[in-house]
Motif scaffolding. Structure first.
Motif, PDB file in Angstrom:
ATOM      1  N   ALA A 658       0.742 -23.607 -22.113  1.00 40.25           N
ATOM      2  CA  ALA A 658       0.264 -24.918 -22.547  1.00 40.25           C
ATOM      3  C   ALA A 658      -0.446 -25.619 -21.398  1.00 40.25           C
ATOM      4  N   VAL A 680      -5.855 -30.270 -27.735  1.00 38.92           N
ATOM      5  CA  VAL A 680      -4.906 -29.871 -28.764  1.00 38.92           C
ATOM      6  C   VAL A 680      -4.360 -31.121 -29.449  1.00 38.92           C
ATOM      7  N   TRP A 684       2.407 -34.654 -27.871  1.00 40.04           N
ATOM      8  CA  TRP A 684       2.355 -34.349 -26.440  1.00 40.04           C
ATOM      9  C   TRP A 684       3.560 -35.012 -25.764  1.00 40.04           C
ATOM     10  N   CYS A 720      -5.556 -39.093 -27.472  1.00 40.78           N
ATOM     11  CA  CYS A 720      -4.331 -39.878 -27.612  1.00 40.78           C
ATOM     12  C   CYS A 720      -4.527 -41.218 -26.918  1.00 40.78           C
ATOM     13  N   HIS A 733       2.135 -32.594 -21.717  1.00 38.01           N
ATOM     14  CA  HIS A 733       1.734 -31.295 -22.240  1.00 38.01           C
ATOM     15  C   HIS A 733       2.073 -31.230 -23.725  1.00 38.01           C
ATOM     16  N   PRO A 734       1.317 -30.428 -24.495  1.00 41.67           N
ATOM     17  CA  PRO A 734       1.552 -30.376 -25.942  1.00 41.67           C
ATOM     18  C   PRO A 734       2.875 -29.705 -26.263  1.00 41.67           C
ATOM     19  N   ARG A 736       4.954 -27.406 -28.674  1.00 36.88           N
ATOM     20  CA  ARG A 736       4.741 -26.376 -29.682  1.00 36.88           C
ATOM     21  C   ARG A 736       5.658 -26.600 -30.870  1.00 36.88           C
TER      22      ARG A 736
END
Length: 739
Positions: A658, A680, A684, A720, A733-734, A736
């Motif tokens: 990521a 993405v 986040w 964002c 960070h995104p 999952r």
């Protein structure tokens, strides 16, 4: 008058007067065993002995003692033994009787190949050949001494064992290499010694310490000490097997730079320094908790002047006796490795001090240094510059480097003052330097030495790293030698250090006008494999502490420190900070004290230390932050032109992992609903906020998560809306699915 046959053996050979008065260049031509047909004539020199007896050893039966004849007032004693018979000496002193083998009864000691490789500068284990080597020769235990002094008229070993009398143990010269050697029976580890050298013109030089000594007296004493030859019992096999991967460009490398004498004073006593064993107990767990991957020790090679911080060493083969024995140092490295911590040493091949017991004019002539001061003197430091054009000098330095890496399992060497080596005109005015053979300013001999050093290390110690402190834009510092580079593994990014410190020291009101100071480093960030450094040089010489440079009130200064560290850890490149910086020490570092441990009771200080620890652990846990530190594919700009709000944002990336978005608000103004483009969509996670209350911040943030919508921004399909805390950094960070 009829003369007995054996009377012909008792005469004073030619050269006796020179030998007796310490002028002989060839003591073995007189002393020791000399065959005279059926008998061997034995000659020994003991000026102050009451008497000397030969103890003749027989294959069967008890030894037979024979008195030796004292030859007048010369101190020479002569006796005979049957040809080839083994013997030793019994010496009657005024208050004791000593039994010992005869040092001059032994043949050549150093092998021809050793001497040849030494002369070629290609002997890679000089720590096992030169200097003082405890060993057994022909069944007799003792110490073999060897020293390079090709211009000397006479060299002697002196020490407590001979009352520092240079007449007692003159050495044999191996002419082809200019190396003097002598085996002295009965000596062992712990003996103090030096070399007494007579120059060509017959005058005695100041007593010299052994350049190859592996142990020395604790300064200010200056004698060398015979070190044990016993191998250390290493327990770090697991580390050594994985070391190469831990130090590769794809690995997280975060370094804690330490000046060992002043990291912590035992019991707060300024007159004491920590031993290696104490350091293993205290420094190792501290570094582990803080999340650093390596410690880098400012020079620990023996040095005479504490005020040099070790950067003017004379004992390039000896760990400083200030902290214990060589075995103690090995135990410290072993403890680091068992805890998963690498050890880097600062190593100084650029210059050496001119102390009387050291290398300067070692044998009466310029030997290790250049004769011409335009090449041989560092005016900035009043030190001597090594003559890199001489094979033996290059070999001496490379053997030192290899010894630390091989004998002590050290993981890397940071080579000090590389720029001063590469340029003949370094810190010199017109007329104070000599151009190279092409008329240029480059020191071609130093370049050749650096390349040979790096090629040798990478070939013989795979997995070890070399780091250059090179302050100019010399091209290809970390490029392979075969590709025309210097061959270092990494280079300190001193340009980034100076530019970024200049930027962060500015009033936040004006930082937006100076973003170029931050942006410029990213133009060349991948031209070398860089280590971002905030070293000891930035907190001394009147510069004050890093914190003292930060503008604003107390809270703002600490907030600027936090956002600066967060920017550093998010920036491409490996990391290094000097001790005390991790908790925002207030005062300038002093080598005579210790870092300001007492201020950790301040929540702001403790908060900065906690932030550095969290940055280290995050840096290691998220491959996007380290796997492409040296690769432009690991970095992408998001915002680099918002001079109005003084906001920066970029992405760090690694294949199969990521991405990490980092956003910096470099003013004390909260920015709400600040939109940032991301690659993405979805949730986040805010994995770090330097304004968190745990770090001493105000606690402004995004509640730990933010949703990226399909609104495009900054060239990305998603974005964002963030709340940017004052003087703070965010890492996101995104998340999952299912995470």
């Amino acid at each position: 008058m009829r003369i007995r046959l054996d009377e012909a053996h008792y005469f004073l050979p030619e050269g006796t007067d020179d030998l007796v008065h310490g002028r002989s260049a060839d003591p073995f031509s007189i002393l020791g065993r000399h065959n005279m047909g059926k008998v061997d004539v034995i000659r020994v020199l003991y000026h102050d002995a009451a008497g000397v007896r030969l103890v003749v050893e027989r294959p069967r039966g008890r030894p037979v003692e024979r008195p030796m004849r004292r030859m007048g007032g010369t101190g020479l004693h002569i006796g005979t033994v049957p040809a080839g018979a083994r013997y030793h000496l019994k010496i009657a002193w005024a208050d004791a009787v000593e039994e010992t083998a005869d040092p001059y009864s032994f043949g050549l000691l150093l092998g021809d190949m050793d001497l040849y490789l030494f002369s070629e500068g290609r002997h890679h284990q000089l720590d096992r050949v030169m200097g003082a080597q405890p060993m057994v020769v022909e069944g007799t235990a003792g110490v073999r001494f060897a020293v390079w002094a090709p211009n000397a008229r006479r060299v002697s070993v002196i020490g407590d064992f001979n009352f520092w009398d240079g007449r007692r143990h003159p050495m044999r010269l191996r002419h082809a290499a200019g190396v003097w050697e002598l085996f002295i029976p009965g000596l062992g580890p712990g003996e103090r010694y030096k070399f007494e050298i007579m120059a060509r013109d017959g005058h005695i030089l100041p007593q010299r310490a052994d350049p190859f000594a592996r142990l020395a007296e604790r300064p200010p004493a200056t004698a060398s000490v015979v070190a044990s030859a016993e191998p250390f019992g290493w327990q770090d096999a697991a580390w050594m097997e994985t070391r190469a991967g831990r130090q590769a460009p794809e690995a997280p490398i975060s370094i804690y730079e330490v000046h060992v004498p002043s990291w912590r004073r035992p019991g707060g006593d300024a007159s004491r320094v920590m031993s290696w064993r104490e350091l293993a107990r205290e420094l190792v767990p501290y570094v582990c908790e803080a999340g650093f991957t390596h410690v880098e020790l400012m020079p620990v090679m023996e040095y005479p002047f504490g005020g040099s911080w070790g950067y003017q060493p004379l004992g390039l083969f000896a760990p400083s006796a200030r902290h214990g024995t060589p075995a103690d140092f090995a135990a410290f490295v072993d403890a680091c490795h068992q805890a998963g911590i690498g050890v880097i040493l600062d190593w100084v091949p650029a210059h050496f001090p001119n102390d009387a017991h050291g290398l300067a004019c070692f044998d009466g002539c310029a030997l290790y240094e250049h004769q011409d001061p335009r090449e041989g003197v560092h005016r900035d430091w009043n030190t001597m510059i090594y003559n890199f054009g001489r094979h033996e000098v290059r070999g001496f330095l490379i053997a030192s480097a290899l010894m630390w890496l091989e004998r002590y399992h050290v993981d890397g060497l940071r080579v000090d003052a590389v720029a001063s080596m590469l340029y003949r005109d370094y810190s010199r005015r017109e007329g104070e330097w000599i151009p190279n053979i092409h008329g240029g300013r480059e020191n071609l001999e130093a370049v050749a030495f650096v390349r040979q050093l790096n090629e040798t290390i990478h070939a013989l110690v795979p997995g070890a790293m070399t780091v250059a402190e090179e302050s100019t834009a010399w091209p290809g510092v970390t490029r392979g030698v075969a590709q025309g580079g210097l061959g270092f593994s990494y280079k300190w990014n001193m340009g980034w250090m100076h530019d970024s410190l200049n930027f962060i020291a500015r009033d936040p009101l004006w930082r937006g006008y100076h973003l170029s100071e931050i942006l410029f480093g990213l133009y060349y960030a991948f031209s070398e494999r860089f280590i971002l450094c905030l070293s000891h040089d930035e907190v001394t010489h009147g510069k004050g502490s890093l914190l003292a440079r930060m503008p604003g009130d107390v809270w703002q200064r600490h907030a600027s420190m936090r956002v600066f560290f967060a920017l550093m850890w998010a920036h491409p490149g490996k990391k290094l900070i000097f001790m005390g910086n991790e908790f925002a020490q207030d005062g300038e570092w002093s080598h005579d004290g210790e870092i300001d441990w007492h201020i950790l009771s301040d929540p702001l200080k403790a908060g900065v230390r906690q932030l550095v620890s969290d940055l280290n652990h995050l840096y290691r846990a998220l491959p996007a932050l380290h796997a492409r530190d040296c690769d432009p594919e690991g970095f992408a700009w998001v915002i680099g032109d918002d001079t109005t709000n003084t906001v920066l944002a970029w992405l760090r990336m690694a294949p199969g992992h990521a991405p990490v978005l980092v956003v910096f608000n470099l003013t004390p103004v909260i920015r709400r609903d600040y939109r940032v483009g991301v690659p993405v969509g979805g949730l986040w996670r805010e994995c770090l906020n330097s304004d968190a209350t745990a770090y001493g911040g105000s606690g402004v943030g995004n509640g730990g998560h933010v949703m990226a919508t399909d609104e495009a921004a900054h060239g990305h399909p998603h974005s964002c809306a963030l709340t940017l805390p004052p003087l703070a950094a965010l890492y996101l960070h995104p998340v999952r699915e299912g995470a």
